[in-house]
Design a protein around this motif. Sequence first.
Motif, PDB file in Angstrom:
ATOM      1  N   LYS A   1      32.688 -22.710  -1.107  1.00 26.90           N
ATOM      2  CA  LYS A   1      32.413 -23.634  -2.204  1.00 26.90           C
ATOM      3  C   LYS A   1      32.425 -22.897  -3.541  1.00 26.90           C
ATOM      4  CE  LYS A   1      31.254 -27.642  -3.879  1.00 26.90           C
ATOM      5  NZ  LYS A   1      32.192 -28.794  -3.850  1.00 26.90           N
ATOM      6  N   ARG A   2      31.854 -21.737  -3.505  1.00 26.16           N
ATOM      7  CA  ARG A   2      31.810 -20.905  -4.717  1.00 26.16           C
ATOM      8  C   ARG A   2      33.222 -20.544  -5.181  1.00 26.16           C
ATOM      9  NH1 ARG A   2      28.892 -14.973  -4.668  1.00 26.16           N
ATOM     10  NH2 ARG A   2      29.513 -14.294  -6.769  1.00 26.16           N
ATOM     11  N   LEU A   3      34.074 -20.214  -4.227  1.00 26.30           N
ATOM     12  CA  LEU A   3      35.452 -19.847  -4.571  1.00 26.30           C
ATOM     13  C   LEU A   3      36.272 -21.046  -5.017  1.00 26.30           C
ATOM     14  CD1 LEU A   3      36.778 -17.110  -2.095  1.00 26.30           C
ATOM     15  CD2 LEU A   3      36.272 -16.909  -4.514  1.00 26.30           C
ATOM     16  N   GLU A   4      35.933 -22.227  -4.510  1.00 30.75           N
ATOM     17  CA  GLU A   4      36.664 -23.428  -4.921  1.00 30.75           C
ATOM     18  C   GLU A   4      36.551 -23.637  -6.430  1.00 30.75           C
ATOM     19  OE1 GLU A   4      35.253 -26.684  -2.636  1.00 30.75           O
ATOM     20  OE2 GLU A   4      36.211 -26.012  -0.756  1.00 30.75           O
ATOM     21  N   ASN A   5      35.363 -23.451  -6.971  1.00 26.03           N
ATOM     22  CA  ASN A   5      35.172 -23.577  -8.414  1.00 26.03           C
ATOM     23  C   ASN A   5      35.975 -22.516  -9.172  1.00 26.03           C
ATOM     24  OD1 ASN A   5      33.361 -25.708  -8.002  1.00 26.03           O
ATOM     25  ND2 ASN A   5      31.603 -24.313  -7.869  1.00 26.03           N
ATOM     26  N   PHE A   6      35.972 -21.321  -8.608  1.00 27.04           N
ATOM     27  CA  PHE A   6      36.729 -20.203  -9.203  1.00 27.04           C
ATOM     28  C   PHE A   6      38.216 -20.523  -9.228  1.00 27.04           C
ATOM     29  CE2 PHE A   6      39.027 -16.189  -8.731  1.00 27.04           C
ATOM     30  CZ  PHE A   6      38.452 -15.392  -9.722  1.00 27.04           C
ATOM     31  N   VAL A   7      38.730 -21.040  -8.095  1.00 26.81           N
ATOM     32  CA  VAL A   7      40.152 -21.358  -7.963  1.00 26.81           C
ATOM     33  C   VAL A   7      40.547 -22.510  -8.877  1.00 26.81           C
ATOM     34  CG1 VAL A   7      41.879 -22.318  -6.393  1.00 26.81           C
ATOM     35  CG2 VAL A   7      40.434 -20.403  -5.660  1.00 26.81           C
ATOM     36  N   THR A   8      39.671 -23.499  -9.024  1.00 25.10           N
ATOM     37  CA  THR A   8      39.959 -24.635  -9.916  1.00 25.10           C
ATOM     38  C   THR A   8      40.170 -24.151 -11.347  1.00 25.10           C
ATOM     39  OG1 THR A   8      38.674 -26.151  -8.541  1.00 25.10           O
ATOM     40  CG2 THR A   8      39.075 -26.806 -10.820  1.00 25.10           C
ATOM     41  N   LYS A   9      39.308 -23.256 -11.791  1.00 27.27           N
ATOM     42  CA  LYS A   9      39.424 -22.708 -13.133  1.00 27.27           C
ATOM     43  C   LYS A   9      40.690 -21.865 -13.272  1.00 27.27           C
ATOM     44  CE  LYS A   9      36.900 -19.984 -16.554  1.00 27.27           C
ATOM     45  NZ  LYS A   9      35.697 -19.162 -16.834  1.00 27.27           N
ATOM     46  N   LEU A  10      40.976 -21.071 -12.237  1.00 29.70           N
ATOM     47  CA  LEU A  10      42.173 -20.230 -12.228  1.00 29.70           C
ATOM     48  C   LEU A  10      43.437 -21.071 -12.372  1.00 29.70           C
ATOM     49  CD1 LEU A  10      42.922 -17.284  -9.831  1.00 29.70           C
ATOM     50  CD2 LEU A  10      44.472 -19.218  -9.853  1.00 29.70           C
ATOM     51  N   GLU A  11      43.533 -22.141 -11.567  1.00 28.46           N
ATOM     52  CA  GLU A  11      44.720 -23.000 -11.606  1.00 28.46           C
ATOM     53  C   GLU A  11      44.859 -23.689 -12.957  1.00 28.46           C
ATOM     54  OE1 GLU A  11      43.996 -25.429  -8.092  1.00 28.46           O
ATOM     55  OE2 GLU A  11      45.782 -24.530  -7.194  1.00 28.46           O
ATOM     56  N   ALA A  12      43.744 -24.080 -13.536  1.00 28.59           N
ATOM     57  CA  ALA A  12      43.781 -24.757 -14.831  1.00 28.59           C
ATOM     58  C   ALA A  12      44.330 -23.830 -15.912  1.00 28.59           C
ATOM     59  CB  ALA A  12      42.385 -25.239 -15.209  1.00 28.59           C
ATOM     60  N   GLU A  13      43.900 -22.585 -15.914  1.00 24.80           N
ATOM     61  CA  GLU A  13      44.364 -21.637 -16.922  1.00 24.80           C
ATOM     62  C   GLU A  13      45.838 -21.288 -16.721  1.00 24.80           C
ATOM     63  OE1 GLU A  13      41.989 -18.269 -17.761  1.00 24.80           O
ATOM     64  OE2 GLU A  13      40.133 -19.414 -18.016  1.00 24.80           O
ATOM     65  N   ILE A  14      46.274 -21.211 -15.459  1.00 24.52           N
ATOM     66  CA  ILE A  14      47.693 -20.968 -15.205  1.00 24.52           C
ATOM     67  C   ILE A  14      48.519 -22.131 -15.759  1.00 24.52           C
ATOM     68  CG2 ILE A  14      49.462 -20.798 -13.411  1.00 24.52           C
ATOM     69  CD1 ILE A  14      47.501 -19.193 -11.730  1.00 24.52           C
ATOM     70  N   SER A  15      48.056 -23.347 -15.541  1.00 23.63           N
ATOM     71  CA  SER A  15      48.769 -24.539 -16.030  1.00 23.63           C
ATOM     72  C   SER A  15      48.821 -24.578 -17.553  1.00 23.63           C
ATOM     73  CB  SER A  15      48.110 -25.817 -15.502  1.00 23.63           C
ATOM     74  OG  SER A  15      48.147 -25.860 -14.094  1.00 23.63           O
ATOM     75  N   LEU A  16      47.734 -24.168 -18.211  1.00 25.10           N
ATOM     76  CA  LEU A  16      47.660 -24.193 -19.665  1.00 25.10           C
ATOM     77  C   LEU A  16      48.337 -23.000 -20.314  1.00 25.10           C
ATOM     78  CD1 LEU A  16      43.938 -25.341 -20.059  1.00 25.10           C
ATOM     79  CD2 LEU A  16      45.984 -26.690 -20.596  1.00 25.10           C
ATOM     80  N   GLY A  17      48.701 -21.996 -19.505  1.00 25.21           N
ATOM     81  CA  GLY A  17      49.330 -20.792 -20.051  1.00 25.21           C
ATOM     82  C   GLY A  17      48.347 -19.831 -20.672  1.00 25.21           C
ATOM     83  N   THR A  18      47.060 -19.977 -20.337  1.00 27.98           N
ATOM     84  CA  THR A  18      46.038 -19.089 -20.909  1.00 27.98           C
ATOM     85  C   THR A  18      45.487 -18.087 -19.894  1.00 27.98           C
ATOM     86  OG1 THR A  18      44.301 -20.713 -20.399  1.00 27.98           O
ATOM     87  CG2 THR A  18      45.352 -20.835 -22.582  1.00 27.98           C
ATOM     88  N   PHE A  19      46.068 -18.089 -18.696  1.00 31.85           N
ATOM     89  CA  PHE A  19      45.584 -17.218 -17.616  1.00 31.85           C
ATOM     90  C   PHE A  19      45.976 -15.770 -17.902  1.00 31.85           C
ATOM     91  CE2 PHE A  19      46.332 -15.036 -13.552  1.00 31.85           C
ATOM     92  CZ  PHE A  19      45.096 -15.208 -12.932  1.00 31.85           C
TER      93      PHE A  19
END
Length: 388
Positions: free
Chosen positions: A36-54
């Motif tokens: 569950k903890r990693l799910e939140n981490f992964v959600t944020k990771l994917e969002a930044e990749i999509s926005l180009g800010t990762f």
Amino acid sequence: MASINSRAGKLYIDFRYFGKRCREMTLLEDTKPNRKRLENFVTKLEAEISLGTFHYEKYFPNSKKLGEFQSLELIKETNSHHDASMSFDNFGKLWITEKKPEWRASQIQNVEDIFRIYLNPFFGKMAVNCIKKSLIMKFRGQLVENGNDGKPLSASRINHIMTPLRMVINEASERFEFESPWKNIKPLTVPKSDIQPFDLDEVMQILDNVRTDFKPYYTVRFFTGLRTGEIDGLPWKNVDFQRRQIIINQAIVNGEIGATKTQGSNRLVQMNQLVYDALLAQKTISYGKSEFVFCSKNGSPLNHRNITKRVWYPLLRYLELEKRNPYQTRHTCATLWLAAGESPEWIASQLGHSSSKMLFTVYSRFVPNLTRQDGSALDKVLKEKGLL
């Protein structure tokens, strides 16, 4: 789409970045709370990749893939900043990445240190197109006054710091199409190199008194003119006793074997009898023990700083000779060859110089007869012709 998987009881993240598959292990046990903890981490990771800010380093600072993605991120950032507002820090990283294939490891380290210690603290957050000549001159003025740690810097060192600054700014101005501020900024005048060769009597005094295990080492240094990195990185495979030649095609710098100083430094050095005998003596000491001709007790290359501190300087003090760095052995060799009347072109080839010009510029004052400063050469010719 990123996923959370398990290997050997530990969780890892599987995702794609720049079209490449990435798997990053975690230290988390495979439990529901940890997933569950990693799910939140992964959600944020994917969002930044999509926005180009990762940024890979932010999420995985110890990853082996870090260097690969840092380069891609810098290129992406460069392409997205057509208004030249990219920071000096980021453009400098990109520039170094692009130049690395052209440089030796020691040069890369040197340039990275210049950015880290001097350039980035002053210019780092500025947009490259906002750096004006007045700022450049102010920066150099600070270096002249006290350097970075309160200690004065030599003109030569300041010029070395300014060189990558000039290259980065000019590259940025060309790439982003703005006028370079680097106009009429000349290098500081550097005093002539401190050449302090030993005379032949001093050379023999040194060789007669040096530790027995280092006599071959200093004999070769004095009578071949090899640079420190060249002799310390010399392998036995490059010593040709039959042809009496030493093949110079590598050097050791900061503990790493690499290319010689310049392409012209690759050369064949002839052995005179002293060098030949010294290498034969050294063969009984280190051949078969190490790939290097001169090595430490465990077979590793010599540490030149340690040898200078423990062998070279104590010997000069013992002999009451003026303190001079070991590089003066190279200068000594050049002046001895010149004084003996060897061809300047041959000497230049033995030292790894592209031409004989440097010999006359640097060494001629130590050999008056070579430059005919006493006028005796013309007098001799006139006497032979019966004109005197």
